[in-house]
Write a protein that holds these residues in place. Structure first.
Motif, PDB file in Angstrom:
ATOM      1  N   THR A  93      24.003  32.077  90.655  1.00 19.78           N
ATOM      2  CA  THR A  93      23.415  33.284  91.262  1.00 19.78           C
ATOM      3  C   THR A  93      22.706  32.946  92.565  1.00 19.78           C
ATOM      4  OG1 THR A  93      23.123  34.254  89.063  1.00 19.78           O
ATOM      5  CG2 THR A  93      21.838  35.214  90.860  1.00 19.78           C
ATOM      6  N   LEU A  94      22.164  31.744  92.660  1.00 18.16           N
ATOM      7  CA  LEU A  94      21.425  31.320  93.851  1.00 18.16           C
ATOM      8  C   LEU A  94      22.285  31.448  95.106  1.00 18.16           C
ATOM      9  CD1 LEU A  94      18.846  29.953  95.024  1.00 18.16           C
ATOM     10  CD2 LEU A  94      19.953  27.759  94.573  1.00 18.16           C
ATOM     11  N   TYR A  95      23.492  30.862  95.067  1.00 22.19           N
ATOM     12  CA  TYR A  95      24.336  30.941  96.262  1.00 22.19           C
ATOM     13  C   TYR A  95      24.927  32.329  96.429  1.00 22.19           C
ATOM     14  CZ  TYR A  95      27.899  30.110  99.752  1.00 22.19           C
ATOM     15  OH  TYR A  95      28.669  30.202 100.882  1.00 22.19           O
ATOM     16  N   ALA A  96      25.211  33.020  95.328  1.00 23.27           N
ATOM     17  CA  ALA A  96      25.758  34.374  95.435  1.00 23.27           C
ATOM     18  C   ALA A  96      24.813  35.293  96.201  1.00 23.27           C
ATOM     19  CB  ALA A  96      26.030  34.945  94.042  1.00 23.27           C
ATOM     20  N   ILE A  97      23.512  35.027  96.091  1.00 17.97           N
ATOM     21  CA  ILE A  97      22.520  35.848  96.799  1.00 17.97           C
ATOM     22  C   ILE A  97      22.242  35.294  98.201  1.00 17.97           C
ATOM     23  CG2 ILE A  97      20.104  36.612  96.790  1.00 17.97           C
ATOM     24  CD1 ILE A  97      20.269  36.648  93.737  1.00 17.97           C
ATOM     25  N   ALA A  98      22.084  33.969  98.319  1.00 18.13           N
ATOM     26  CA  ALA A  98      21.647  33.372  99.584  1.00 18.13           C
ATOM     27  C   ALA A  98      22.777  33.283 100.608  1.00 18.13           C
ATOM     28  CB  ALA A  98      21.070  31.983  99.320  1.00 18.13           C
ATOM     29  N   PRO A 154      41.407  26.520  90.331  1.00 20.48           N
ATOM     30  CA  PRO A 154      41.972  26.525  91.684  1.00 20.48           C
ATOM     31  C   PRO A 154      42.700  27.821  92.028  1.00 20.48           C
ATOM     32  CG  PRO A 154      42.415  24.450  90.583  1.00 20.48           C
ATOM     33  CD  PRO A 154      41.872  25.376  89.534  1.00 20.48           C
ATOM     34  N   LEU A 155      43.478  28.358  91.077  1.00 16.32           N
ATOM     35  CA  LEU A 155      44.283  29.542  91.372  1.00 16.32           C
ATOM     36  C   LEU A 155      43.426  30.805  91.447  1.00 16.32           C
ATOM     37  CD1 LEU A 155      47.060  30.771  91.828  1.00 16.32           C
ATOM     38  CD2 LEU A 155      47.343  30.921  89.349  1.00 16.32           C
ATOM     39  N   LEU A 156      42.661  31.073  90.379  1.00 13.88           N
ATOM     40  CA  LEU A 156      41.807  32.256  90.376  1.00 13.88           C
ATOM     41  C   LEU A 156      40.703  32.123  91.422  1.00 13.88           C
ATOM     42  CD1 LEU A 156      41.020  34.956  89.141  1.00 13.88           C
ATOM     43  CD2 LEU A 156      39.760  33.726  87.358  1.00 13.88           C
ATOM     44  N   GLY A 157      40.193  30.899  91.591  1.00 16.09           N
ATOM     45  CA  GLY A 157      39.194  30.679  92.629  1.00 16.09           C
ATOM     46  C   GLY A 157      39.737  31.004  94.001  1.00 16.09           C
ATOM     47  N   GLY A 158      40.985  30.618  94.263  1.00 13.95           N
ATOM     48  CA  GLY A 158      41.599  30.948  95.550  1.00 13.95           C
ATOM     49  C   GLY A 158      41.725  32.446  95.766  1.00 13.95           C
ATOM     50  N   VAL A 159      42.093  33.166  94.703  1.00 11.07           N
ATOM     51  CA  VAL A 159      42.206  34.627  94.803  1.00 11.07           C
ATOM     52  C   VAL A 159      40.836  35.251  95.072  1.00 11.07           C
ATOM     53  CG1 VAL A 159      42.780  36.729  93.536  1.00 11.07           C
ATOM     54  CG2 VAL A 159      44.266  34.719  93.359  1.00 11.07           C
ATOM     55  N   ALA A 163      39.579  37.246  98.344  1.00 10.15           N
ATOM     56  CA  ALA A 163      39.167  38.646  98.231  1.00 10.15           C
ATOM     57  C   ALA A 163      37.732  38.885  98.678  1.00 10.15           C
ATOM     58  CB  ALA A 163      39.345  39.135  96.784  1.00 10.15           C
ATOM     59  N   GLY A 164      36.827  37.941  98.384  1.00 11.58           N
ATOM     60  CA  GLY A 164      35.427  38.208  98.691  1.00 11.58           C
ATOM     61  C   GLY A 164      34.617  37.009  99.113  1.00 11.58           C
ATOM     62  N   LEU A 169      33.126  34.228  94.184  1.00  5.45           N
ATOM     63  CA  LEU A 169      33.455  33.186  93.213  1.00  5.45           C
ATOM     64  C   LEU A 169      32.208  32.742  92.451  1.00  5.45           C
ATOM     65  CD1 LEU A 169      35.360  31.170  91.910  1.00  5.45           C
ATOM     66  CD2 LEU A 169      35.133  29.710  93.929  1.00  5.45           C
ATOM     67  N   PHE A 170      31.096  32.540  93.143  1.00  2.00           N
ATOM     68  CA  PHE A 170      29.864  32.150  92.485  1.00  2.00           C
ATOM     69  C   PHE A 170      29.336  33.262  91.574  1.00  2.00           C
ATOM     70  CE2 PHE A 170      29.785  28.592  95.342  1.00  2.00           C
ATOM     71  CZ  PHE A 170      28.964  27.651  94.744  1.00  2.00           C
ATOM     72  N   THR A 171      29.535  34.504  91.966  1.00  2.00           N
ATOM     73  CA  THR A 171      29.105  35.628  91.131  1.00  2.00           C
ATOM     74  C   THR A 171      29.867  35.646  89.808  1.00  2.00           C
ATOM     75  OG1 THR A 171      28.536  36.951  93.071  1.00  2.00           O
ATOM     76  CG2 THR A 171      28.901  38.136  91.012  1.00  2.00           C
TER      77      THR A 171
END
Length: 381
Positions: A93-98, A154-159, A163-164, A169-171
């Motif tokens: 959550t830290l990086y998702a916010i910062a 790797p695959l879902l992370g790439g998508v 996308a965002g 990804l961190f969220t």
């Protein structure tokens, strides 16, 4: 070896959150690692920086996994498991916010520290909740779902990054860890710590220096180094060839998908006596020297057999400590592999870095084969 009673086999419903915890740490590690080199130009400015970011997560685990493994033996595995999952959700959550390069380093360090708690605790609970005769199958299943995390990471992370960005990804990782924590709190039984004989530092050193610990741990480290380099640096090669994040993520997923298929089969073969740990480990080490699918095959053989061998030679009341120490060996491979390749590539080429790792990995099985006749001769005397 301890004669303390072993908990009866837990219902399968109690194992699912442990498998999900293995998925979470694998997805968290490789979902980000596979997408740093090809898509995050603001945070990754050189191959050396990439190697540092890849090693940071694992470096935290190197330092902390033995500590948290011993803590799990002292207070029980479930509290350490839950605390680690909650901390992983908070770090994500830290990086998702910062959303800044500096906070990316902090978040990865926090994720690595949190994984240091819940990963060895999950491994120890897998061992404690299953009788010895079924541990090969249990670790094969645990490794399967962990490899699914490596595959989808790797695959879902790439998508998700496409996308965002990394924030999305961190969220998703934060939500995943939080959900698994709730699930584990409800479904995983409390496994109380067992009485332990007093252990000195010398006792611990002797146990960790024993071949029954060193051989499986070295094999796990070598397999993990190869897999980590494949996940972290093959996307760099793919990006240089003009491939996008989804394509490179799919290519890297071949490594983990193969490992996911092999691990349950290897675990069942060990339990049935069709495969020995020595044969499996040497075969797996040979496998990691070949390309993507064979890296997955080697990793799939080594992982469940290595952990089952460790569990078989460990007193029940020291299971967390052993799993934490063994995971340290894996993380040394996970951190050292990328740093080795990055360091060589900085002064030469990325291809030369791959070759340096291959040469280092080849030394392990060659040394084992060279020493085998001497051991046989000593036994005959």
């Amino acid at each position: 070896m301890s004669t303390a009673p072993i908990a009866p086999a837990a219902p399968r419903s109690a194992m699912w959150p442990l498998y999900a915890a293995g998925f979470t740490t694998a997805f968290g590690a490789h979902g980000i690692a596979a997408n740093l080199g090809g898509f995050s130009e603001d945070a990754v400015t050189s191959l050396l920086v990439l190697g540092g970011l890849l090693a940071l997560y694992d470096g935290a685990e190197v330092l902390l996994k033995p500590v948290f493994g011993s803590l799990a033996d002292r207070i029980g595995g479930k509290p350490v498991l839950l605390g680690g999952l909650i901390a992983f959700a908070a770090a994500s959550t830290l990086y998702a916010i910062a959303d800044s390069p500096g906070w990316l380093w902090a978040a990865r360090l926090g994720q690595g520290a949190a994984a240091s708690a819940f990963s060895p605790s999950a491994s120890a609970l897998v061992a404690r909740l299953n009788p010895a005769a079924k541990r090969g199958r249990a670790f094969g299943s645990y490794g399967f779902y962990k490899s699914i995390g490596y595959t989808l990471g790797p695959l879902l992370g790439g998508v998700l990054v496409w996308a965002g960005g990394l924030r999305l990804l961190f969220t998703v990782m934060a939500l995943c860890a939080a959900a698994v924590a709730v699930w584990a709190a409800l479904a995983v039984p409390v496994v109380p710590p067992l009485p332990r004989k007093r252990q000195t530092v010398a006792d611990l050193a002797r146990r960790l220096a024993d071949r029954s610990f060193l051989a499986p741990t070295a094999a796990l480290a070598a397999a993990t180094a190869a897999l980590s380099v494949g996940v972290g640096f093959l996307p760099v090669s793919g990006a240089a060839a003009g491939l996008g994040t989804v394509a490179t993520g799919a290519a890297v997923s071949v490594l983990a998908a193969t490992a996911a298929v092999v691990q349950p089969t290897a675990g069942r073969a060990l339990d049935a006596g069709r495969l020995t740990t020595r044969t499996g480990l040497l075969t797996g080490l040979a496998g990691v020297l070949l390309a993507a699918a064979l890296i997955g095959t080697g990793t799939g053989l080594i992982t469940p057999l290595g952990f089952a061998a460790l569990a078989a030679s460990t007193p029940e009341e020291r299971m967390g400590q052993t799993m934490g120490s063994a995971e340290l060996g894996r993380e040394l491979g996970d951190a050292g592999g990328p740093l080795l390749v990055a360091g060589v590539a900085t002064f030469a080429t990325l291809t030369t870095g791959y070759a340096a790792l291959a040469a280092l990995l080849a030394a392990g099985p060659l040394l084992a084969l060279a020493l085998r006749p001497r051991a046989t001769e000593r036994a005959a005397e």
